[in-house]
Write a protein that holds these residues in place. Sequence first.
Motif, PDB file in Angstrom:
ATOM      1  N   GLN A  33       0.830  -1.208   0.000  1.00  0.00           N
ATOM      2  CA  GLN A  33       0.000   0.000   0.000  1.00  0.00           C
ATOM      3  C   GLN A  33       0.867   1.260   0.000  1.00  0.00           C
ATOM      4  O   GLN A  33       0.577   2.235  -0.687  1.00  0.00           O
ATOM      5  N   ARG A  34       1.977   1.195   0.779  1.00  0.00           N
ATOM      6  CA  ARG A  34       2.882   2.345   0.864  1.00  0.00           C
ATOM      7  C   ARG A  34       3.520   2.614  -0.505  1.00  0.00           C
ATOM      8  O   ARG A  34       3.669   3.754  -0.921  1.00  0.00           O
ATOM      9  N   PHE A  35       3.857   1.511  -1.210  1.00  0.00           N
ATOM     10  CA  PHE A  35       4.477   1.644  -2.525  1.00  0.00           C
ATOM     11  C   PHE A  35       3.509   2.280  -3.524  1.00  0.00           C
ATOM     12  O   PHE A  35       3.877   3.158  -4.309  1.00  0.00           O
ATOM     13  N   LEU A  36       2.241   1.810  -3.476  1.00  0.00           N
ATOM     14  CA  LEU A  36       1.223   2.374  -4.374  1.00  0.00           C
ATOM     15  C   LEU A  36       0.989   3.855  -4.087  1.00  0.00           C
ATOM     16  O   LEU A  36       0.801   4.668  -4.991  1.00  0.00           O
ATOM     17  N   LEU A  37       0.983   4.190  -2.789  1.00  0.00           N
ATOM     18  CA  LEU A  37       0.823   5.587  -2.387  1.00  0.00           C
ATOM     19  C   LEU A  37       1.967   6.443  -2.934  1.00  0.00           C
ATOM     20  O   LEU A  37       1.754   7.558  -3.430  1.00  0.00           O
ATOM     21  N   TYR A  38       3.171   5.880  -2.855  1.00  0.00           N
ATOM     22  CA  TYR A  38       4.360   6.587  -3.362  1.00  0.00           C
ATOM     23  C   TYR A  38       4.240   6.818  -4.870  1.00  0.00           C
ATOM     24  O   TYR A  38       4.536   7.909  -5.379  1.00  0.00           O
ATOM     25  N   LEU A  39       3.767   5.779  -5.611  1.00  0.00           N
ATOM     26  CA  LEU A  39       3.601   5.912  -7.066  1.00  0.00           C
ATOM     27  C   LEU A  39       2.573   6.980  -7.416  1.00  0.00           C
ATOM     28  O   LEU A  39       2.751   7.769  -8.352  1.00  0.00           O
ATOM     29  N   CYS A  40       1.490   6.989  -6.649  1.00  0.00           N
ATOM     30  CA  CYS A  40       0.440   7.993  -6.879  1.00  0.00           C
ATOM     31  C   CYS A  40       0.969   9.407  -6.646  1.00  0.00           C
ATOM     32  O   CYS A  40       0.679  10.332  -7.409  1.00  0.00           O
ATOM     33  N   LEU A  41       1.730   9.546  -5.577  1.00  0.00           N
ATOM     34  CA  LEU A  41       2.297  10.851  -5.237  1.00  0.00           C
ATOM     35  C   LEU A  41       3.266  11.313  -6.332  1.00  0.00           C
ATOM     36  O   LEU A  41       3.267  12.474  -6.748  1.00  0.00           O
ATOM     37  N   LEU A  42       4.057  10.350  -6.821  1.00  0.00           N
ATOM     38  CA  LEU A  42       5.027  10.647  -7.876  1.00  0.00           C
ATOM     39  C   LEU A  42       4.314  11.069  -9.155  1.00  0.00           C
ATOM     40  O   LEU A  42       4.703  12.039  -9.815  1.00  0.00           O
ATOM     41  N   TYR A  43       3.239  10.360  -9.478  1.00  0.00           N
ATOM     42  CA  TYR A  43       2.457  10.674 -10.682  1.00  0.00           C
ATOM     43  C   TYR A  43       1.836  12.066 -10.558  1.00  0.00           C
ATOM     44  O   TYR A  43       1.854  12.858 -11.502  1.00  0.00           O
ATOM     45  N   PHE A  44       1.279  12.354  -9.364  1.00  0.00           N
ATOM     46  CA  PHE A  44       0.641  13.652  -9.148  1.00  0.00           C
ATOM     47  C   PHE A  44       1.649  14.797  -9.297  1.00  0.00           C
ATOM     48  O   PHE A  44       1.380  15.801  -9.935  1.00  0.00           O
ATOM     49  N   THR A  45       2.829  14.600  -8.694  1.00  0.00           N
ATOM     50  CA  THR A  45       3.878  15.631  -8.756  1.00  0.00           C
ATOM     51  C   THR A  45       4.309  15.873 -10.199  1.00  0.00           C
ATOM     52  O   THR A  45       4.460  17.006 -10.650  1.00  0.00           O
ATOM     53  N   PHE A  46       4.519  14.757 -10.938  1.00  0.00           N
ATOM     54  CA  PHE A  46       4.953  14.861 -12.337  1.00  0.00           C
ATOM     55  C   PHE A  46       3.880  15.555 -13.165  1.00  0.00           C
ATOM     56  O   PHE A  46       4.160  16.441 -13.978  1.00  0.00           O
ATOM     57  N   SER A  47       2.641  15.138 -12.957  1.00  0.00           N
ATOM     58  CA  SER A  47       1.523  15.700 -13.707  1.00  0.00           C
ATOM     59  C   SER A  47       1.384  17.194 -13.433  1.00  0.00           C
ATOM     60  O   SER A  47       1.152  17.995 -14.337  1.00  0.00           O
ATOM     61  N   PHE A  48       1.561  17.566 -12.153  1.00  0.00           N
ATOM     62  CA  PHE A  48       1.423  18.968 -11.765  1.00  0.00           C
ATOM     63  C   PHE A  48       2.521  19.812 -12.419  1.00  0.00           C
ATOM     64  O   PHE A  48       2.270  20.897 -12.958  1.00  0.00           O
ATOM     65  N   SER A  49       3.770  19.301 -12.381  1.00  0.00           N
ATOM     66  CA  SER A  49       4.890  20.063 -12.946  1.00  0.00           C
ATOM     67  C   SER A  49       4.734  20.214 -14.453  1.00  0.00           C
ATOM     68  O   SER A  49       5.084  21.239 -15.030  1.00  0.00           O
ATOM     69  N   GLN A  50       4.157  19.160 -15.113  1.00  0.00           N
ATOM     70  CA  GLN A  50       3.913  19.231 -16.553  1.00  0.00           C
ATOM     71  C   GLN A  50       2.886  20.313 -16.860  1.00  0.00           C
ATOM     72  O   GLN A  50       3.034  21.084 -17.809  1.00  0.00           O
ATOM     73  N   SER A  51       1.826  20.370 -16.039  1.00  0.00           N
ATOM     74  CA  SER A  51       0.760  21.364 -16.233  1.00  0.00           C
ATOM     75  C   SER A  51       1.295  22.778 -16.027  1.00  0.00           C
ATOM     76  O   SER A  51       0.936  23.708 -16.759  1.00  0.00           O
ATOM     77  N   GLU A  52       2.148  22.921 -15.024  1.00  0.00           N
ATOM     78  CA  GLU A  52       2.748  24.226 -14.745  1.00  0.00           C
ATOM     79  C   GLU A  52       3.626  24.685 -15.915  1.00  0.00           C
ATOM     80  O   GLU A  52       3.575  25.843 -16.325  1.00  0.00           O
ATOM     81  N   GLN A  53       4.391  23.742 -16.465  1.00  0.00           N
ATOM     82  CA  GLN A  53       5.254  24.053 -17.601  1.00  0.00           C
ATOM     83  C   GLN A  53       4.418  24.482 -18.810  1.00  0.00           C
ATOM     84  O   GLN A  53       4.761  25.440 -19.520  1.00  0.00           O
ATOM     85  N   LEU A  54       3.310  23.795 -19.019  1.00  0.00           N
ATOM     86  CA  LEU A  54       2.421  24.116 -20.136  1.00  0.00           C
ATOM     87  C   LEU A  54       1.848  25.525 -19.979  1.00  0.00           C
ATOM     88  O   LEU A  54       1.823  26.311 -20.936  1.00  0.00           O
ATOM     89  N   ALA A  55       1.422  25.841 -18.750  1.00  0.00           N
ATOM     90  CA  ALA A  55       0.877  27.175 -18.478  1.00  0.00           C
ATOM     91  C   ALA A  55       1.926  28.255 -18.722  1.00  0.00           C
ATOM     92  O   ALA A  55       1.641  29.292 -19.342  1.00  0.00           O
ATOM     93  N   ASP A  56       3.146  27.998 -18.253  1.00  0.00           N
ATOM     94  CA  ASP A  56       4.241  28.967 -18.448  1.00  0.00           C
ATOM     95  C   ASP A  56       4.552  29.147 -19.932  1.00  0.00           C
ATOM     96  O   ASP A  56       4.842  30.265 -20.383  1.00  0.00           O
ATOM     97  N   ASP A  57       4.491  28.054 -20.682  1.00  0.00           N
ATOM     98  CA  ASP A  57       4.754  28.128 -22.126  1.00  0.00           C
ATOM     99  C   ASP A  57       3.696  28.983 -22.826  1.00  0.00           C
ATOM    100  O   ASP A  57       4.017  29.794 -23.709  1.00  0.00           O
ATOM    101  N   TYR A  58       2.441  28.793 -22.441  1.00  0.00           N
ATOM    102  CA  TYR A  58       1.370  29.631 -23.006  1.00  0.00           C
ATOM    103  C   TYR A  58       1.654  31.108 -22.745  1.00  0.00           C
ATOM    104  O   TYR A  58       1.505  31.960 -23.621  1.00  0.00           O
ATOM    105  N   PHE A  59       2.074  31.413 -21.503  1.00  0.00           N
ATOM    106  CA  PHE A  59       2.334  32.803 -21.119  1.00  0.00           C
ATOM    107  C   PHE A  59       3.472  33.388 -21.957  1.00  0.00           C
ATOM    108  O   PHE A  59       3.365  34.495 -22.481  1.00  0.00           O
TER     109      PHE A  59
END
Length: 591
Positions: free
Chosen positions: A2-28
């Motif tokens: 369960q801890r491993f799955l939680l870690y994967l989810c957290l990693l995915y969320f962080t990666f997804s968030f940073s990608q979205s932020e980069q996209l927003a900055d690129d638009y700007f």
Amino acid sequence: MQRFLLYLCLLYFTFSFSQSEQLADDYFKRGEFEKALIAYQKLNSKKGSSKNLTKIIKTLQQLERYDEAQELLLKRMAISRYPGLLVELGYNYQLKDSLELANKYYNEAILKVDEKPVYTFNIARKFEELSLLDNAIIVYKKGMELNPEKNFSIQLARIYGEQGNIEQMFSNYVNYIEFKPDFINNAKRAFSDFISENKDNENNIFLKKILLKKLQTQPDPYWYELLSWLFVQEKAYNKSFTQEKALYKRNPESLSRIIELAITAVDKKEYETANTIFNYIIDNSQNIKTVLLAHQYLLDIEIINATKKQFNDIDKKYLALFNQYGTYEQTLALQIAYGHFLAFHLHKPKEASEFLKKTLKLETSAFQEATVKLKLADILVYQEKFNEALIYYSQIQANLKNSTISQEARFKVAKTSYYKGDFEWAESQLKILKASTSQLIANDALDLKLLISDNKYEDTLHVALKLYAKADLMAFQNKTEDAILLLDKILTEHKGESIEDQALLKQAQLFEKQKQYTKAASNYQYIIANYRVEILADDAHYFLAELYNTQLGEPEKAKPLYENIIFQHEDSIYFVEARKKYRMLRGDTIN
């Protein structure tokens, strides 16, 4: 698990968030502000933060939706005491052309410094970010008045530089040096972008006045050092020496700075000043190595300016030094210099090689032995004892592998083979040296390789190339007149062949050595007129520009030649120097 799955989810969320932020900055960045706003708002709904809110406000301002930006700012101010928000709100009013309200909030922000001087940096930086530089200056100055332990002079210097107020920029850098003397070398780098070799340049005058004023009120060592440095930039080495002497009298522990200045003066051919400085070093040093170094430079200067009749007097001075200090390890550099003098100036190579072979019998380090062998091999090349010379060069390579002196020896092996007419072997050595860690050796190796490869195929007997190599050897032997005559033969008998431009360039450099500047200029002009698209075109342009600028007293003729290198030969090794000298001749204030 369960801890491993939680870690994967957290990693995915962080990666997804940073990608979205980069996209927003690129638009700007691309100016797609509507898309950027939607992206930033989505990010903020997932993870509310002051950073995301600031980006939303900036995007709204780009879309000229100032009222919405104001509403967000007021909401933030209701829950935050951060004084930078007053600046942001004022700026939003400024964008709406409500200057009275804008100034009201700017002044409120400035007054916050009175309440808490600790706010100084944050408020000033916010003004800087919004290009409200005058307000930033007010805040930094107020902060230093209220808290003298804080120093914002470096921030003020950068703002004044951005505003083009060079005098105030210099003044604040100098104030910061007073606060933090270790900053002096950084200051020199900053100053170098604004001063020039011209002592009458307005910026040079500003800096000089500031430093002289500091010296009058508090004669600290760093003001002498900075003034000395400024005089070196202006090539006023005698004035720099005056400052260095004052520094030395305050701290007579080391002459290293004065030695460095003397060597710089030699490099810049300011021989009279260099003579004065080296004599001062001899009079004030108790260190034998330093004294011998000074004597060696004095003799080098004397050789440069001597006539053949004066060489015998120089010979006696060398012998007097050996009589005084002996021929031991401590005089090794002097012994090598004397060997060179005997061979290449007195043209007594036999005596020179015998002298250096005695030097080899001294107990020395491997590197010291290699330096003696390098010079001895050069003298054997002078005598055209090529095979014996190659033995010494090869010994250096074998004993000090991968060192700079080993690479230099390999280059000399190639050059000796070239003098012998063994062009294939020379080329094979030069190919290796193109990757030398020494840029100078790599460049020399490439030049010689190109000379051989460009000319060896035109004539299978290599007649012209062999003649050129012989002329090159004569130049190396300091038989300048003989080399010039042989190059004349090449230019007559091999006119129109690929060797012609190389022969013209070599001969021009030898004319310069003999101070026959008009003849040198004629050769350079011929190359420019007839070989403008060839590899030596930039060399000819630069050397001719230097002749006009330094020897013939016609700087206006030098200007278009430097300009040609800047615009037509951007990959030239002379590009940086040409641009610098062109700007100086043009009268630019900033380098």
